[in-house]
Design a protein around this motif. Structure first.
Motif, PDB file in Angstrom:
ATOM      1  N   ARG A  43       0.816  -1.221   0.000  1.00  0.00           N
ATOM      2  CA  ARG A  43       0.000   0.000   0.000  1.00  0.00           C
ATOM      3  C   ARG A  43       0.849   1.272   0.000  1.00  0.00           C
ATOM      4  NH1 ARG A  43      -5.534   0.119   1.086  1.00  0.00           N
ATOM      5  NH2 ARG A  43      -6.399   2.198   1.392  1.00  0.00           N
ATOM      6  N   GLU A  44       1.912   1.271   0.809  1.00  0.00           N
ATOM      7  CA  GLU A  44       2.755   2.467   0.897  1.00  0.00           C
ATOM      8  C   GLU A  44       3.414   2.767  -0.463  1.00  0.00           C
ATOM      9  OE1 GLU A  44       6.563   3.739   3.533  1.00  0.00           O
ATOM     10  OE2 GLU A  44       4.921   2.785   4.616  1.00  0.00           O
ATOM     11  N   TRP A  45       3.917   1.713  -1.109  1.00  0.00           N
ATOM     12  CA  TRP A  45       4.555   1.894  -2.417  1.00  0.00           C
ATOM     13  C   TRP A  45       3.536   2.372  -3.444  1.00  0.00           C
ATOM     14  CZ3 TRP A  45       4.211  -0.960  -7.173  1.00  0.00           C
ATOM     15  CH2 TRP A  45       5.180  -0.605  -8.115  1.00  0.00           C
ATOM     16  N   HIS A  46       2.354   1.768  -3.430  1.00  0.00           N
ATOM     17  CA  HIS A  46       1.307   2.177  -4.366  1.00  0.00           C
ATOM     18  C   HIS A  46       0.931   3.639  -4.159  1.00  0.00           C
ATOM     19  CE1 HIS A  46      -0.266  -0.866  -7.115  1.00  0.00           C
ATOM     20  NE2 HIS A  46       0.214  -1.745  -6.261  1.00  0.00           N
ATOM     21  N   HIS A  47       0.827   4.047  -2.897  1.00  0.00           N
ATOM     22  CA  HIS A  47       0.450   5.435  -2.609  1.00  0.00           C
ATOM     23  C   HIS A  47       1.506   6.395  -3.152  1.00  0.00           C
ATOM     24  CE1 HIS A  47      -0.717   9.062  -0.406  1.00  0.00           C
ATOM     25  NE2 HIS A  47      -1.908   8.514  -0.337  1.00  0.00           N
ATOM     26  N   SER A  48       2.767   5.971  -3.093  1.00  0.00           N
ATOM     27  CA  SER A  48       3.856   6.829  -3.580  1.00  0.00           C
ATOM     28  C   SER A  48       3.769   7.044  -5.087  1.00  0.00           C
ATOM     29  CB  SER A  48       5.221   6.231  -3.222  1.00  0.00           C
ATOM     30  OG  SER A  48       5.544   5.147  -4.082  1.00  0.00           O
ATOM     31  N   LEU A  49       3.011   6.187  -5.778  1.00  0.00           N
ATOM     32  CA  LEU A  49       2.858   6.293  -7.226  1.00  0.00           C
ATOM     33  C   LEU A  49       1.652   7.127  -7.634  1.00  0.00           C
ATOM     34  CD1 LEU A  49       3.639   2.617  -8.312  1.00  0.00           C
ATOM     35  CD2 LEU A  49       5.205   4.557  -8.177  1.00  0.00           C
ATOM     36  N   GLY A  50       1.025   7.772  -6.666  1.00  0.00           N
ATOM     37  CA  GLY A  50      -0.122   8.624  -6.982  1.00  0.00           C
ATOM     38  C   GLY A  50       0.246   9.604  -8.085  1.00  0.00           C
ATOM     39  N   GLY A  51      -0.562   9.692  -9.126  1.00  0.00           N
ATOM     40  CA  GLY A  51      -0.280  10.580 -10.244  1.00  0.00           C
ATOM     41  C   GLY A  51       0.286   9.859 -11.450  1.00  0.00           C
ATOM     42  N   VAL A  52       0.778   8.628 -11.239  1.00  0.00           N
ATOM     43  CA  VAL A  52       1.277   7.833 -12.361  1.00  0.00           C
ATOM     44  C   VAL A  52       0.073   7.177 -13.045  1.00  0.00           C
ATOM     45  CG1 VAL A  52       2.710   5.847 -13.017  1.00  0.00           C
ATOM     46  CG2 VAL A  52       3.479   7.386 -11.193  1.00  0.00           C
ATOM     47  N   PRO A  53      -0.019   7.260 -14.369  1.00  0.00           N
ATOM     48  CA  PRO A  53      -1.153   6.628 -15.055  1.00  0.00           C
ATOM     49  C   PRO A  53      -1.288   5.138 -14.698  1.00  0.00           C
ATOM     50  CG  PRO A  53       0.043   8.033 -16.576  1.00  0.00           C
ATOM     51  CD  PRO A  53       0.856   7.977 -15.301  1.00  0.00           C
ATOM     52  N   THR A  54      -2.510   4.650 -14.667  1.00  0.00           N
ATOM     53  CA  THR A  54      -2.802   3.289 -14.223  1.00  0.00           C
ATOM     54  C   THR A  54      -2.019   2.241 -14.999  1.00  0.00           C
ATOM     55  OG1 THR A  54      -5.018   4.041 -13.649  1.00  0.00           O
ATOM     56  CG2 THR A  54      -4.686   1.683 -13.722  1.00  0.00           C
ATOM     57  N   ARG A  55      -1.991   2.378 -16.306  1.00  0.00           N
ATOM     58  CA  ARG A  55      -1.289   1.371 -17.120  1.00  0.00           C
ATOM     59  C   ARG A  55       0.214   1.384 -16.823  1.00  0.00           C
ATOM     60  NH1 ARG A  55      -2.427  -0.532 -23.225  1.00  0.00           N
ATOM     61  NH2 ARG A  55      -0.567  -1.811 -23.484  1.00  0.00           N
ATOM     62  N   LYS A  56       0.768   2.583 -16.658  1.00  0.00           N
ATOM     63  CA  LYS A  56       2.193   2.701 -16.326  1.00  0.00           C
ATOM     64  C   LYS A  56       2.466   2.064 -14.957  1.00  0.00           C
ATOM     65  CE  LYS A  56       6.453   4.341 -16.531  1.00  0.00           C
ATOM     66  NZ  LYS A  56       7.464   3.653 -17.359  1.00  0.00           N
ATOM     67  N   THR A  57       1.556   2.256 -14.012  1.00  0.00           N
ATOM     68  CA  THR A  57       1.690   1.632 -12.691  1.00  0.00           C
ATOM     69  C   THR A  57       1.730   0.117 -12.840  1.00  0.00           C
ATOM     70  OG1 THR A  57       0.571   3.471 -11.582  1.00  0.00           O
ATOM     71  CG2 THR A  57       0.635   1.382 -10.401  1.00  0.00           C
ATOM     72  N   ALA A  58       0.851  -0.415 -13.684  1.00  0.00           N
ATOM     73  CA  ALA A  58       0.813  -1.871 -13.921  1.00  0.00           C
ATOM     74  C   ALA A  58       2.152  -2.358 -14.473  1.00  0.00           C
ATOM     75  CB  ALA A  58      -0.326  -2.219 -14.875  1.00  0.00           C
ATOM     76  N   GLU A  59       2.738  -1.574 -15.391  1.00  0.00           N
ATOM     77  CA  GLU A  59       4.054  -1.939 -15.939  1.00  0.00           C
ATOM     78  C   GLU A  59       5.118  -1.933 -14.843  1.00  0.00           C
ATOM     79  OE1 GLU A  59       4.652   0.908 -19.040  1.00  0.00           O
ATOM     80  OE2 GLU A  59       3.083   0.053 -20.327  1.00  0.00           O
ATOM     81  N   MET A  60       5.041  -0.926 -13.953  1.00  0.00           N
ATOM     82  CA  MET A  60       6.020  -0.808 -12.867  1.00  0.00           C
ATOM     83  C   MET A  60       5.893  -1.964 -11.866  1.00  0.00           C
ATOM     84  SD  MET A  60       5.783   3.322 -12.364  1.00  0.00           S
ATOM     85  CE  MET A  60       6.990   3.498 -11.044  1.00  0.00           C
ATOM     86  N   ILE A  61       4.662  -2.458 -11.674  1.00  0.00           N
ATOM     87  CA  ILE A  61       4.442  -3.616 -10.791  1.00  0.00           C
ATOM     88  C   ILE A  61       5.166  -4.830 -11.371  1.00  0.00           C
ATOM     89  CG2 ILE A  61       2.703  -5.262  -9.945  1.00  0.00           C
ATOM     90  CD1 ILE A  61       0.743  -2.791  -9.936  1.00  0.00           C
ATOM     91  N   GLY A  62       4.991  -5.042 -12.684  1.00  0.00           N
ATOM     92  CA  GLY A  62       5.662  -6.158 -13.342  1.00  0.00           C
ATOM     93  C   GLY A  62       7.171  -6.088 -13.192  1.00  0.00           C
ATOM     94  N   GLN A  63       7.722  -4.877 -13.352  1.00  0.00           N
ATOM     95  CA  GLN A  63       9.171  -4.683 -13.216  1.00  0.00           C
ATOM     96  C   GLN A  63       9.626  -4.907 -11.776  1.00  0.00           C
ATOM     97  OE1 GLN A  63       9.535  -0.688 -14.723  1.00  0.00           O
ATOM     98  NE2 GLN A  63       9.161  -1.312 -16.842  1.00  0.00           N
ATOM     99  N   TYR A  65       8.317  -6.671  -9.335  1.00  0.00           N
ATOM    100  CA  TYR A  65       8.228  -8.047  -8.840  1.00  0.00           C
ATOM    101  C   TYR A  65       8.755  -9.074  -9.854  1.00  0.00           C
ATOM    102  CZ  TYR A  65       5.487  -5.846  -5.182  1.00  0.00           C
ATOM    103  OH  TYR A  65       5.083  -5.036  -4.141  1.00  0.00           O
ATOM    104  N   GLU A  66       9.269  -8.558 -10.991  1.00  0.00           N
ATOM    105  CA  GLU A  66       9.832  -9.426 -12.032  1.00  0.00           C
ATOM    106  C   GLU A  66       8.852 -10.521 -12.446  1.00  0.00           C
ATOM    107  OE1 GLU A  66      13.594 -10.698 -10.443  1.00  0.00           O
ATOM    108  OE2 GLU A  66      14.532  -8.751 -10.837  1.00  0.00           O
ATOM    109  N   ILE A  67       7.637 -10.057 -12.772  1.00  0.00           N
ATOM    110  CA  ILE A  67       6.585 -10.988 -13.203  1.00  0.00           C
ATOM    111  C   ILE A  67       5.993 -10.494 -14.522  1.00  0.00           C
ATOM    112  CG2 ILE A  67       5.943 -11.937 -10.938  1.00  0.00           C
ATOM    113  CD1 ILE A  67       3.784  -9.810 -10.714  1.00  0.00           C
ATOM    114  N   GLU A  68       5.456 -11.436 -15.286  1.00  0.00           N
ATOM    115  CA  GLU A  68       4.808 -11.092 -16.553  1.00  0.00           C
ATOM    116  C   GLU A  68       3.369 -10.667 -16.262  1.00  0.00           C
ATOM    117  OE1 GLU A  68       5.695 -11.049 -19.858  1.00  0.00           O
ATOM    118  OE2 GLU A  68       7.788 -11.261 -19.197  1.00  0.00           O
ATOM    119  N   LEU A  69       3.046  -9.418 -16.592  1.00  0.00           N
ATOM    120  CA  LEU A  69       1.689  -8.923 -16.404  1.00  0.00           C
ATOM    121  C   LEU A  69       1.204  -8.294 -17.708  1.00  0.00           C
ATOM    122  CD1 LEU A  69       1.684  -7.032 -12.951  1.00  0.00           C
ATOM    123  CD2 LEU A  69       0.580  -9.207 -13.463  1.00  0.00           C
TER     124      LEU A  69
END
Length: 197
Positions: A43-63, A65-69
């Motif tokens: 939650r804390e990390w996600h909150h720090s991404l406030g303002g980042v577009p949703t799709r870009k956030t999804a890409e950053m999650i994949g990076q 956690y090194e997972i294919e999303l």
């Protein structure tokens, strides 16, 4: 009201967490999306991404956690989860007071990492969409925050030089975007304005 604002000709507000309180609902929607797609939720990390577009956030999650999303699918799930909550937006009183004080006296814009349709819906719901001189969203720029493009486009749209604009932001990424645009930034923390000394 703080006299620091007298030196500026335009005020640019971030939307979520700065002018409108919708961050808790966004965080809950991301938590549900994480459960749905099976990735970790911080939650804390996600909150720090406030303002980042949703799709870009999804890409950053994949990076992270090194997972294919599938970023598009994750972004769509998040949008659906958020809309299903029916959590209506509410204005944040201190920044809305600044908005009201200078409306009609200075140019006022919103620069947000939200997609245009979502931003227009939120701003309409709280009754300020028609009162803006400009709205710049993730749909309007190639490079979202922390690039300064969102705020530079807002300044250009209202016809005010970047150094005569001040940005209100609630995240570090937003502050970086304001600085990248050559603008002064005033932080909003937990709904309170942190006026510079």
């Amino acid at each position: 009201m703080n006299p620091i604002l007298e030196q500026f000709d335009a005020l640019i507000f971030d939307m979520d967490g700065t002018l409108i309180d919708s961050m808790p609902a966004h965080m809950d929607a991301w938590e549900q999306t994480a459960q749905h797609h099976g990735f970790p939720y911080d939650r804390e990390w996600h909150h720090s991404l406030g303002g980042v577009p949703t799709r870009k956030t999804a890409e950053m999650i994949g990076q992270r956690y090194e997972i294919e999303l599938d970023a598009a699918a994750v972004a769509e799930t998040k949008r659906q989860k958020w809309e299903a909550m029916g959590a209506g937006p509410v204005l944040i009183d201190p920044t809305y007071a600044v908005f009201n004080q200078f409306h009609g006296q200075k140019k006022i814009a919103v620069g947000t990492g939200a997609e245009r349709a979502h931003a227009e819906e939120m701003l309409e719901e709280v009754g300020i969409l028609s009162r803006l001189d400009a709205l710049v969203t993730a749909s309007d720029v190639v490079n979202g925050k922390p690039s300064g493009d969102t705020f530079l486009k807002a300044a250009n749209t209202v016809g005010v030089a970047p150094e005569r604009c001040v940005v209100f932001e609630d995240t570090e990424i937003g502050r970086q975007a304001a600085e990248a645009a050559g603008m002064q930034c005033i932080m909003v923390v937990d709904g309170q304005i942190c006026w510079p000394k």
